[in-house]
Design an enzyme around this catalytic site. Structure first.
Site, mmCIF file in Angstrom:
data_model
loop_
_atom_site.group_PDB
_atom_site.id
_atom_site.type_symbol
_atom_site.label_atom_id
_atom_site.label_comp_id
_atom_site.label_asym_id
_atom_site.label_seq_id
_atom_site.Cartn_x
_atom_site.Cartn_y
_atom_site.Cartn_z
ATOM 1 N N GLU A 177 0.937 -1.209 -0.017
ATOM 2 C CA GLU A 177 0.169 0.106 0.038
ATOM 3 C C GLU A 177 0.935 1.197 -0.010
ATOM 4 O O GLU A 177 0.365 2.342 -0.183
ATOM 5 C CB GLU A 177 -0.822 0.000 1.192
ATOM 6 C CG GLU A 177 -0.243 0.053 2.772
ATOM 7 C CD GLU A 177 0.170 -1.568 3.216
ATOM 8 O OE1 GLU A 177 0.719 -2.180 2.366
ATOM 9 O OE2 GLU A 177 -0.027 -1.473 4.302
ATOM 10 N N SER A 227 8.221 -8.577 5.464
ATOM 11 C CA SER A 227 9.154 -8.681 6.732
ATOM 12 C C SER A 227 9.067 -10.045 7.527
ATOM 13 O O SER A 227 8.135 -10.750 7.495
ATOM 14 C CB SER A 227 8.663 -7.276 7.846
ATOM 15 O OG SER A 227 7.455 -7.503 7.933
ATOM 16 N N CYS A 282 16.610 -6.237 0.614
ATOM 17 C CA CYS A 282 16.403 -7.730 1.646
ATOM 18 C C CYS A 282 18.049 -8.490 1.334
ATOM 19 O O CYS A 282 18.516 -9.061 2.194
ATOM 20 C CB CYS A 282 15.428 -8.631 1.324
ATOM 21 S SG CYS A 282 15.778 -9.387 -0.485
ATOM 22 N N GLU A 382 17.225 -6.364 11.819
ATOM 23 C CA GLU A 382 17.224 -5.911 10.635
ATOM 24 C C GLU A 382 16.555 -4.464 10.649
ATOM 25 O O GLU A 382 15.813 -4.007 10.752
ATOM 26 C CB GLU A 382 16.309 -6.657 9.503
ATOM 27 C CG GLU A 382 16.250 -6.155 8.148
ATOM 28 C CD GLU A 382 15.083 -6.919 7.255
ATOM 29 O OE1 GLU A 382 14.193 -6.830 7.645
ATOM 30 O OE2 GLU A 382 15.552 -7.016 6.015
HETATM 31 P P1 NAD Z 1 5.728 -5.642 5.328
HETATM 32 O O1 NAD Z 1 5.833 -7.152 5.798
HETATM 33 O O2 NAD Z 1 5.595 -4.541 6.169
HETATM 34 O O3 NAD Z 1 4.756 -5.800 4.140
HETATM 35 C C1 NAD Z 1 4.727 -6.696 3.104
HETATM 36 C C2 NAD Z 1 3.151 -7.018 2.674
HETATM 37 O O4 NAD Z 1 2.373 -7.322 3.814
HETATM 38 C C3 NAD Z 1 2.680 -5.564 2.220
HETATM 39 O O5 NAD Z 1 1.872 -5.908 1.012
HETATM 40 C C4 NAD Z 1 1.845 -5.447 3.369
HETATM 41 O O6 NAD Z 1 0.377 -4.807 2.814
HETATM 42 C C5 NAD Z 1 1.305 -6.583 4.038
HETATM 43 N N1 NAD Z 1 1.316 -6.775 5.385
HETATM 44 C C6 NAD Z 1 1.683 -5.808 6.311
HETATM 45 N N2 NAD Z 1 1.267 -6.114 7.610
HETATM 46 C C7 NAD Z 1 0.702 -7.056 7.465
HETATM 47 C C8 NAD Z 1 -0.111 -7.862 8.471
HETATM 48 N N3 NAD Z 1 0.213 -7.551 9.847
HETATM 49 N N4 NAD Z 1 -0.909 -8.944 8.177
HETATM 50 C C9 NAD Z 1 -0.957 -9.112 6.902
HETATM 51 N N5 NAD Z 1 -0.234 -8.531 5.911
HETATM 52 C C10 NAD Z 1 0.558 -7.421 6.159
HETATM 53 O O7 NAD Z 1 7.192 -5.478 4.462
HETATM 54 P P2 NAD Z 1 7.729 -4.047 3.912
HETATM 55 O O8 NAD Z 1 7.993 -3.156 5.011
HETATM 56 O O9 NAD Z 1 6.955 -3.717 2.548
HETATM 57 O O10 NAD Z 1 9.070 -4.626 3.043
HETATM 58 C C11 NAD Z 1 10.282 -4.895 3.604
HETATM 59 C C12 NAD Z 1 10.608 -5.978 4.194
HETATM 60 O O11 NAD Z 1 10.740 -7.046 3.086
HETATM 61 C C13 NAD Z 1 12.067 -6.148 4.927
HETATM 62 O O12 NAD Z 1 11.955 -7.169 6.010
HETATM 63 C C14 NAD Z 1 12.731 -6.891 3.900
HETATM 64 O O13 NAD Z 1 13.839 -7.629 4.092
HETATM 65 C C15 NAD Z 1 11.646 -7.988 3.263
HETATM 66 N N6 NAD Z 1 12.080 -8.352 1.935
HETATM 67 C C16 NAD Z 1 12.395 -9.579 1.681
HETATM 68 C C17 NAD Z 1 13.047 -10.165 0.642
HETATM 69 C C18 NAD Z 1 13.269 -11.338 0.415
HETATM 70 O O14 NAD Z 1 13.376 -12.076 -0.621
HETATM 71 N N7 NAD Z 1 13.625 -12.214 1.488
HETATM 72 C C19 NAD Z 1 12.707 -9.497 -0.457
HETATM 73 C C20 NAD Z 1 12.356 -8.076 -0.518
HETATM 74 C C21 NAD Z 1 11.871 -7.426 0.933
#
Ligand code: NAD
Length: 494
Positions: A177, A227, A282, A382
């Site tokens: 979002e 995350s 990441c 992280e």
């Molecule tokens: P995030 O977990 O906050 O959000 C990711 C998705 O989950 C979004 O679409 C969000 O709307 C949804 N979301 C958020 N909270 C939620 C909840 N409580 N319940 C259900 N859905 C929920 O992550 P972010 O801040 O957008 O991205 C950064 C994170 O992503 C970092 O931790 C990074 O390391 C990780 N990441 C990992 C990889 C990998 O390949 N391992 C790649 C890119 C990013």
């Protein structure tokens, strides 16, 4: 009200009827550039129903036609790479080159999806018993869902839906979002490429919308990137509802520097891999482990990193952009303070940085700590910002023990001139993606993105052959035909 981001359901871009909207901001200015809807429960149902209906005909579409759709889509993404990058720059603040790279890495997966016929070949064995043959077909699952993070708004959605759809599935995507507009542009190009209605839907929102996808009986598989806490929740909830789930999560990636490494290459690699993309990767290197005399290089590394400057994407001198949100910036600043309080030496402190003309941007300057120990928060958490922790150990064995004790296992690298040290490291390290004199070893899409341990929950990874296994079922047929039944004239031949 600023532009409303539309939903993409049943092949049409539609305005949401929701009353809940999330502002999308330019992170360099805080200007609200759009409003993203939290799709209503009816809209979620419509999206899933539309994908379910489309699956009936899409799964019957010949594999070569599905491949050709991906070829046209890849070409359109290439033609519009700069337009998509411009949207990424506005809503996420990446530099232009970085944003183009985000799109390019996604295009490479679409090119791989265009190879789907050879990836979907089954296996055969003739005469498993007398006159009996066994062979297998790879068949799609049905409706699959994807939930993606903010940091690669083009690449990560493109890790998911092209492979799933090329396999014959239909897809519901819920992008971040925080930067939802990039995916809408990509969906527009998918339509132009000739995607039939309902094969892809894009729904917007947050947890409530994700929860529908995790629980809905018509969703067969869920791909998630984000995350750690959310990844664990997605994996547990999705599997509890008996779905196939792959969840890619957070990371803390170590780079081990041996004293025989090329010092200048180490410095160049560390500058880009630690603070590049504002540390919002990441696969960023967030810990550098210097072995033996290599620790004497730490001041030079800090000096090089201190020269890096963030800025707006319209400034060609900017090395990286702002953090995604004021909350993300505040969190990073508090982790930097905590590092100081816990006794790490802050060699470069980016907390107070300003960017001329952009006083409201979410800026964090490059930051380097030394004397970091494994009990400190800057080591354990992280940070997801432009912060590098440096550590010193006496031997390669100690470095390996340190990295293996980390709960994460996304990526790691070793810089050395010794084949023996590199071989020992690649063999013994408990991390899924290893670079040798390469700081960010992201595999190209004919391999898979193979994070381990707390960086991944599931078994089949993103793209490559593993994605085909994730998005399909194998049907194994055992057939017997009797020679005695062969007729030279049939019932209609007399
Ligand atoms: P995030 O977990 O906050 O959000 C990711 C998705 O989950 C979004 O679409 C969000 O709307 C949804 N979301 C958020 N909270 C939620 C909840 N409580 N319940 C259900 N859905 C929920 O992550 P972010 O801040 O957008 O991205 C950064 C994170 O992503 C970092 O931790 C990074 O390391 C990780 N990441 C990992 C990889 C990998 O390949 N391992 C790649 C890119 C990013």
């Amino acid at each position: 009200m600023s532009t409303q981001v539309q939903l993409f359901i049943g092949g049409e871009f539609v305005n949401s009827r929701t009353e809940q909207w999330i502002p999308v901001t330019n992170p360099a200015t805080q200007d609200v550039i759009a409003q993203a809807p939290c799709a209503t429960m009816d809209e979620m149902e419509q999206a899933i129903a539309s994908a379910k209906l489309a699956f009936k005909s899409w799964k019957e579409t010949p594999v070569s036609e599905r491949a050709r759709l991906m070829m046209r889509f890849a070409q359109l993404l290439k033609d519009h790479q700069a337009d998509i990058a411009e949207i990424i720059c506005q809503e996420l603040g990446k530099t232009v080159e970085d944003a183009k790279g985000d799109v390019w890495r996604g295009i490479e997966v679409v090119e791989q999806a265009a190879n789907i016929p050879s990836l979907m070949m089954g296996e055969t064995v003739e005469n498993v018993a007398r006159s009996i043959d066994t062979y297998s077909y790879i068949q799609p699952l049905g409706v699959c869902a994807g939930i993606t993070p903010f940091n690669f708004p083009a690449m990560i959605p493109l890790w998911m839906f092209p492979m799933a759809i090329a396999c014959g599935n239909t897809f519901v995507l819920k992008p971040s979002e925080q930067d939802p507009m990039t995916v809408n542009k990509i969906a527009e190009l998918f339509v132009q490429a000739g995607a039939p209605k309902g094969v892809l839907q894009v729904v917007h929102g947050g947890k409530a919308q994700v929860d529908v996808l995790l629980r809905h009986p018509d969703i067969k598989a869920v791909s998630f990137v984000g995350s750690v806490n959310v990844g664990q929740y997605i994996y547990k909830t999705g599997t509890e509802h008996l779905k196939r789930v792959q969840a890619f999560a957070g990371a803390k990636n170590h780079m081990v520097v041996m004293p025989d490494a090329n010092k200048q290459q180490v410095i160049n690699a560390l500058v880009g891999a630690s603070v590049g993309a504002a540390g919002q990767r990441c696969m960023a290197i967030s810990v550098a482990v210097f072995v033996g005399e290599a620790q004497n290089w730490i001041p030079e590394v800090a000096e090089a990193i201190s020269k890096v400057r963030p800025g707006v994407y319209t400034d060609p001198q900017a090395a990286y952009g702002p953090q995604i949100s004021p909350q993300a910036k505040a969190r990073i600043l508090s982790l930097i303070e905590q590092g100081k309080k816990e006794g790490a030496t802050c060699l470069v402190d980016g907390s107070g940085i300003e960017v001329e003309g952009y006083p409201n941007g979410n800026w964090v300057g490059p930051t380097v700590f030394s004397n970091v120990t494994r009990d400190m928060t800057v080591y354990k958490d992280e940070i997801f910002g432009p912060v590098l922790a440096t550590m010193a150990v006496d031997s390669l064995e100690q470095a390996i023990e340190l990295v293996n004790a980390s709960p994460y296992g996304n990526g790691t690298s070793i810089f050395t001139a010794s084949g023996a040290a590199a071989r020992k490291y690649q063999h013994e390290i408990e991390v899924g993606q290893v670079g040798i004199n390469i700081p960010i070893p992201v595999p190209l899409p004919f391999f898979s993105f193979t994070g381990w341990k707390g960086s991944f929950y599931g078994d089949q990874h993103a793209y490559g052959k593993q994605a085909v296994r994730f998005y399909t079922e194998t049907k194994t047929i055992t057939a017997r035909w009797f020679d005695d039944d062969i007729q030279v004239s049939g019932p209609n031949m007399s």
